[in-house]
Design a protein around this motif. Structure first.
Motif, PDB file in Angstrom:
ATOM      1  N   ILE A  71      -8.068  38.997  -3.366  1.00  0.00           N
ATOM      2  CA  ILE A  71      -8.099  39.842  -2.160  1.00  0.00           C
ATOM      3  C   ILE A  71      -6.696  40.006  -1.593  1.00  0.00           C
ATOM      4  CG2 ILE A  71      -8.869  39.925   0.253  1.00  0.00           C
ATOM      5  CD1 ILE A  71     -11.509  38.566  -0.736  1.00  0.00           C
TER       6      ILE A  71
ATOM      7  N   VAL B   8      -7.891  43.902   5.542  1.00  0.00           N
ATOM      8  CA  VAL B   8      -8.088  42.676   4.765  1.00  0.00           C
ATOM      9  C   VAL B   8      -9.109  41.752   5.432  1.00  0.00           C
ATOM     10  CG1 VAL B   8      -6.223  41.286   5.806  1.00  0.00           C
ATOM     11  CG2 VAL B   8      -6.869  40.922   3.416  1.00  0.00           C
TER      12      VAL B   8
ATOM     13  N   ASN C 299     -17.032  39.067   1.855  1.00  0.00           N
ATOM     14  CA  ASN C 299     -17.231  38.080   0.791  1.00  0.00           C
ATOM     15  C   ASN C 299     -17.492  36.672   1.330  1.00  0.00           C
ATOM     16  OD1 ASN C 299     -16.508  39.447  -2.003  1.00  0.00           O
ATOM     17  ND2 ASN C 299     -15.090  40.281  -0.484  1.00  0.00           N
TER      18      ASN C 299
ATOM     19  N   THR D 288     -12.509  42.780   4.323  1.00  0.00           N
ATOM     20  CA  THR D 288     -12.756  42.411   2.923  1.00  0.00           C
ATOM     21  C   THR D 288     -13.097  40.934   2.803  1.00  0.00           C
ATOM     22  OG1 THR D 288     -11.177  44.109   2.229  1.00  0.00           O
ATOM     23  CG2 THR D 288     -11.815  42.466   0.588  1.00  0.00           C
TER      24      THR D 288
ATOM     25  N   GLN E  15     -11.183  34.361  -5.924  1.00  0.00           N
ATOM     26  CA  GLN E  15     -11.631  35.452  -5.066  1.00  0.00           C
ATOM     27  C   GLN E  15     -10.657  35.692  -3.920  1.00  0.00           C
ATOM     28  OE1 GLN E  15     -15.738  33.619  -4.734  1.00  0.00           O
ATOM     29  NE2 GLN E  15     -16.281  35.763  -4.549  1.00  0.00           N
TER      30      GLN E  15
END
Length: 347
Positions: free
Chosen positions: A53, A309, A316, A312, A49
């Motif tokens: 990203i 970023v 998560n 993002t 993950q």
């Protein structure tokens, strides 16, 4: 007038970012595609993950294709050793040096055999869990039970972040109940699903997991065979506090903070608590050219300056944490030295 000036400043900043991006794309020190190998074979885990990203952002910034390849630790190091052009890069976390400290086969010293690259993020959800109907609701309960001659089985993956948590618990037993540490028994296994299954089958009393992988099981009723409870989050309080307020799944940040220090205490030395941030970073071929290292540092510096970023990562349940290569290497060397002392304390 103030609004007009502010708008002009934003426009100038925007033009500067566009110009910098275009300049990097034109410079293109790395020719062709980039293969980002990770030290995991899972395409659903936190390593994949985090790698995905940052790979997406790098691809846009450098105007190249960046492919994340989940090949596992041994294959990743072998792929990295084959070339210094920058077309193959490795992305992993603290297990890359912990494996070597634990003497696990296939783990070289990353500080001498490779080049440590920039750090990008933290997983604050590194956790240990018990069955929901367990008599042990926290790791403090477990340390006390072990001291009272109760045997507690802990499912971990050898040589990684799960074993450093187990080592910390064993060290705490040595400090608080010397001579009783053998009652804390490691059950060595592999993937997260393997650890979960040991808990479901009653073959482990405590397992290593994560908020992202295991939170769903903490919502089950206590009479469900798969129901779990968080017993400990190893992250520093300050790291976990940076997560979004909503936390993850149906467990908010404040609830998760209840499982971390100082609310949960695992002594490090009789005075300080043990904590551990699971951090993700790049690893390069030892002979990679300094200009490529600088090129990638600059790309990531610009990516983090733009700010997208970070959003993002936090969406998560990861914490953005950028360090350029030189700072990252210094920091991780010091971190490795600190945790080496914990490992030596139980040997």
């Amino acid at each position: 007038m103030k609004g007009l000036v502010h708008g002009m400043r934003l426009a100038v900043c925007g033009l500067a970012v566009v110009a910098a991006t275009q300049a990097m794309a034109e410079e293109q020190l790395i020719k062709g595609n980039i293969r980002l190998v990770i030290g995991s074979t899972s395409t659903g885990g936190d390593t994949y993950q985090n790698a995905s990203i940052i790979a997406e952002e790098l691809a846009k910034k450098l105007d190249v294709n960046v492919k994340v390849d989940a090949v596992g630790t041994s294959a990743a190091f072998k792929a990295l050793a084959r070339g210094a052009s920058g077309n193959t890069l490795m992305f992993f976390h603290d297990q890359s040096y912990l494996g070597n400290l634990y003497g696990i086969r296939g783990y070289d010293d990353i500080f001498t055999e490779y080049k440590v690259g920039p750090m990008v993020s933290i997983n604050p959800g590194d956790a240990f869990l018990t069955p929901k109907n367990s008599p042990y609701q926290t790791v403090e309960d477990i340390v006390e039970a072990v001291g009272q001659d109760k045997q507690v089985r802990v499912a971990i993956q050898p040589g990684g972040v799960s074993e450093i948590g187990y080592s910390a618990l064993k060290n705490a037993v040595i400090l608080t109940h010397p001579g009783k540490e053998d009652n804390l028994v490691a059950v060595n296994t592999g993937s997260q699903s393997d650890k979960n299954q040991l808990l479901f089958d009653g073959q482990a009393d405590l397992i290593h997991g994560s908020v992202q992988a295991n939170e769903q099981y903490t919502r089950l009723p206590a009479d469900d065979q798969k129901a779990m409870s968080f017993a400990w989050l190893m992250a520093r309080e300050g790291t976990l506090a940076q997560a979004n307020e909503e936390g993850f799944g149906q467990t908010n940040r404040d609830a998760l903070l209840g499982y971390a220090e100082p609310n949960i205490s695992v002594t490090l030395n009789g005075t300080d608590n043990f904590t551990f941030d699971k951090e993700f970073f790049f690893i390069y071929n030892k002979d990679i050219k300094p200009e490529i290292v600088e090129y990638l540092d600059q790309a990531l510096t610009e990516i983090y300056a733009e700010g997208q970023v970070q959003q993002t990562f936090k969406k998560n349940f990861f914490i953005p944490n950028f360090m350029a290569s030189a700072e990252s290497e210094r920091y991780l060397k010091e971190k490795a030295t600190t945790y080496q002392k914990v490992i030596q304390a139980i040997q």
